[in-house]
Design a protein around this motif. Structure first.
Motif, mmCIF file in Angstrom:
data_model
loop_
_atom_site.group_PDB
_atom_site.id
_atom_site.type_symbol
_atom_site.label_atom_id
_atom_site.label_comp_id
_atom_site.label_asym_id
_atom_site.label_seq_id
_atom_site.Cartn_x
_atom_site.Cartn_y
_atom_site.Cartn_z
ATOM 1 N N ALA A 1 10.369 -6.974 0.084
ATOM 2 C CA ALA A 1 9.131 -6.771 -0.694
ATOM 3 C C ALA A 1 9.074 -5.362 -1.283
ATOM 4 N N MET A 2 9.628 -4.376 -0.569
ATOM 5 C CA MET A 2 9.699 -3.012 -1.116
ATOM 6 C C MET A 2 10.619 -3.026 -2.345
ATOM 7 N N VAL A 3 11.761 -3.692 -2.227
ATOM 8 C CA VAL A 3 12.722 -3.779 -3.329
ATOM 9 C C VAL A 3 12.069 -4.458 -4.542
ATOM 10 N N SER B 1 18.571 9.973 0.408
ATOM 11 C CA SER B 1 17.627 9.134 1.140
ATOM 12 C C SER B 1 16.398 9.957 1.500
ATOM 13 N N ARG B 2 15.245 9.475 1.065
ATOM 14 C CA ARG B 2 13.999 10.181 1.404
ATOM 15 C C ARG B 2 13.251 9.378 2.468
ATOM 16 N N PHE B 3 13.037 9.999 3.598
ATOM 17 C CA PHE B 3 12.238 9.439 4.689
ATOM 18 C C PHE B 3 12.674 8.023 5.091
ATOM 19 N N GLY B 4 14.010 7.857 5.203
ATOM 20 C CA GLY B 4 14.530 6.559 5.617
ATOM 21 C C GLY B 4 15.296 6.619 6.933
ATOM 22 N N VAL B 5 16.184 7.624 7.089
ATOM 23 C CA VAL B 5 17.182 7.597 8.175
ATOM 24 C C VAL B 5 16.557 7.428 9.560
ATOM 25 N N MET B 6 15.439 8.138 9.818
ATOM 26 C CA MET B 6 14.863 8.079 11.179
ATOM 27 C C MET B 6 14.254 6.703 11.475
ATOM 28 N N LEU B 7 14.082 5.887 10.424
ATOM 29 C CA LEU B 7 13.474 4.569 10.625
ATOM 30 C C LEU B 7 14.512 3.465 10.810
ATOM 31 N N PHE B 8 15.775 3.796 10.544
ATOM 32 C CA PHE B 8 16.807 2.766 10.700
ATOM 33 C C PHE B 8 16.797 2.248 12.138
ATOM 34 N N ASP B 9 17.202 0.974 12.295
ATOM 35 C CA ASP B 9 17.355 0.438 13.663
ATOM 36 C C ASP B 9 18.413 1.261 14.386
ATOM 37 N N ASP B 10 19.439 1.674 13.649
ATOM 38 C CA ASP B 10 20.539 2.443 14.237
ATOM 39 C C ASP B 10 20.871 3.607 13.284
ATOM 40 N N TRP C 1 1.196 6.936 -1.126
ATOM 41 C CA TRP C 1 1.803 8.167 -0.594
ATOM 42 C C TRP C 1 2.677 8.896 -1.599
ATOM 43 N N LEU C 2 3.056 8.194 -2.672
ATOM 44 C CA LEU C 2 4.067 8.783 -3.568
ATOM 45 C C LEU C 2 3.678 10.151 -4.136
ATOM 46 N N PRO C 3 2.420 10.350 -4.599
ATOM 47 C CA PRO C 3 2.100 11.689 -5.132
ATOM 48 C C PRO C 3 2.225 12.782 -4.066
ATOM 49 N N GLY D 1 11.167 2.568 -4.648
ATOM 50 C CA GLY D 1 11.948 3.095 -5.772
ATOM 51 C C GLY D 1 12.229 4.580 -5.808
ATOM 52 N N GLU D 2 11.788 5.322 -4.811
ATOM 53 C CA GLU D 2 11.980 6.776 -4.898
ATOM 54 C C GLU D 2 12.982 7.290 -3.868
ATOM 55 N N PRO D 3 13.715 8.358 -4.260
ATOM 56 C CA PRO D 3 13.648 9.143 -5.498
ATOM 57 C C PRO D 3 14.399 8.562 -6.701
ATOM 58 N N SER E 1 0.800 -1.231 0.000
ATOM 59 C CA SER E 1 0.000 0.000 0.000
ATOM 60 C C SER E 1 0.830 1.276 0.000
ATOM 61 N N PHE E 2 2.152 1.156 0.070
ATOM 62 C CA PHE E 2 2.969 2.364 0.248
ATOM 63 C C PHE E 2 2.811 3.379 -0.885
ATOM 64 N N ASP E 3 2.621 2.877 -2.102
ATOM 65 C CA ASP E 3 2.648 3.790 -3.249
ATOM 66 C C ASP E 3 1.529 4.830 -3.252
ATOM 67 N N ALA F 1 17.476 3.233 1.620
ATOM 68 C CA ALA F 1 16.068 3.082 2.030
ATOM 69 C C ALA F 1 15.162 3.588 0.906
ATOM 70 N N ALA F 2 15.417 3.084 -0.285
ATOM 71 C CA ALA F 2 14.702 3.554 -1.486
ATOM 72 C C ALA F 2 13.275 3.030 -1.565
ATOM 73 N N GLY F 3 12.904 2.125 -0.689
ATOM 74 C CA GLY F 3 11.520 1.645 -0.638
ATOM 75 C C GLY F 3 11.065 1.099 -1.981
ATOM 76 N N PRO G 1 18.235 -5.602 -1.921
ATOM 77 C CA PRO G 1 17.955 -5.561 -0.486
ATOM 78 C C PRO G 1 19.253 -5.350 0.291
ATOM 79 N N MET G 2 19.279 -4.411 1.194
ATOM 80 C CA MET G 2 20.473 -4.148 1.997
ATOM 81 C C MET G 2 20.114 -3.203 3.139
ATOM 82 N N LYS G 3 20.670 -3.474 4.296
ATOM 83 C CA LYS G 3 20.461 -2.601 5.455
ATOM 84 C C LYS G 3 21.414 -1.410 5.393
ATOM 85 N N ALA G 4 20.915 -0.258 5.759
ATOM 86 C CA ALA G 4 21.739 0.958 5.753
ATOM 87 C C ALA G 4 22.926 0.829 6.696
#
Ligand SMILES: C[S@@+](CC[C@H](N)C(=O)[O-])C[C@H]1O[C@@H](n2cnc3c(N)ncnc32)[C@H](O)[C@@H]1O
Length: 275
Positions: free
Chosen positions: A80-82, A119-128, A25-27, A56-58, A21-23, A52-54, A101-104
């Motif tokens: 699954a995002m990849v 990176s768009r809207f990825g960094v704050m979600l990293f485990d670390d 949000w893309l618009p 595919g964006e940006p 369902s993520f897409d 964290a390209a999810g 697939p790869m962890k930041a």
């Protein structure tokens, strides 16, 4: 209402599940892709890493615009995002771009490899997030540029905060979950401190306002509650209670109507840094 035993735990999102369902949000967040592309100041021949390209964006926007003039490597922690991103790449026949697939926190690239890291809207979600930023800096060439976006403080994300507040006031203080992880780097000074600790000496951070338009209340409610940040806290309530929260939200949303549509402002933070 039932409060599950883990109710004080952070309501984290299953990104493999979200790939379905993520897409939607893309618009809404495309202006952030445009801002990051501009901040990254891309040139012909650049090697770009999107972390964290999810779905595919940006990266996909860049690939459509720059074609094979740049080479893009896009990674994400959720397979699954990849897969969704890779399917779009294949369908559009885009070249010069790979998804994997790869962890930041453990980027499988040599040091000093990339001219640009985004990176768009990825960094704050990293485990670390600190380890992720250190890795992003490590793989950048000296003088390379990084452009990232994170969300601001949660109360500055109007479209989610309004419903969140209605939910929280129905939970006893001891049963309330912490603020969503998406807003972890929003408080003043947090992103700045993290970038410094990760070793960045030259960087700028600025707020970026995103205006979200929803055609009507039903659309606003559905898009914000069917999946994502609000789903887990809402699921703590019975169907009747959820209906009451929806009804209350429909009243609170009235001041946001302009010319028949709901318009809300959501604040992000953009950071540009030099390695
Ligand atoms: C909000 S989405 C953003 C996706 C995309 N950049 C966009 O803006 O459309 C966040 C993404 O971060 C990814 N992610 C979370 N933690 C990660 C980590 N430690 N390493 C790599 N990706 C991660 C998730 O799998 C998810 O795809």
């Amino acid at each position: 209402m039932s409060i599950p035993p883990n109710s004080s735990q952070s309501n984290t999102i299953d990104w493999n599940e979200m790939s379905k369902s993520f897409d939607r949000w893309l618009p809404y967040i495309q202006p952030v892709a445009e801002a990051l592309i501009s901040l990254a100041d891309l040139s012909e021949g650049d090697e770009i890493l999107d972390v964290a390209a999810g779905t595919g964006e940006p990266s996909l926007t860049i690939a459509r615009r720059f074609g094979s003039a740049v080479r893009i490597t896009a990674v994400d922690g959720a397979e699954a995002m990849v897969a969704v991103a890779e399917e779009k790449r294949r369908r559009e026949g885009l070249s010069g771009i790979t998804f994997q697939p790869m962890k930041a926190e453990a980027l499988a690239f040599p040091s000093n490899r990339f001219d640009r890291v985004i990176s768009r809207f990825g960094v704050m979600l990293f485990d670390d997030p600190l380890q992720g930023l250190k890795e992003m800096r490590r793989v950048m060439k000296p003088g390379g540029k990084m452009a990232i976006a994170v969300w601001s403080e949660f109360h500055r994300i109007e479209s989610l905060h309004l419903i969140w507040e209605s939910i929280m006031k129905r939970l006893p203080p001891e049963g309330r979950p912490p603020l969503p992880k998406m807003a972890d780097l929003g408080p003043p000074g947090k992103l700045e401190a993290l970038l410094k600790t990760a070793g960045f000496e030259q960087f700028e951070i600025r707020p970026f306002l995103l205006s979200y338009t929803f055609d009507d209340f039903e659309t606003y409610w559905a898009i914000n509650t069917e999946s994502g940040t609000l789903r887990e806290p809402l699921d703590r309530f019975s169907a009747e209670e959820q209906e009451a929260i929806k009804k209350e939200t429909s009243k609170q949303v009235v001041p946001f109507f302009k010319e028949g549509k709901i318009i809300m402002q959501n604040q992000a933070l953009l950071a540009a840094a030099i390695a």
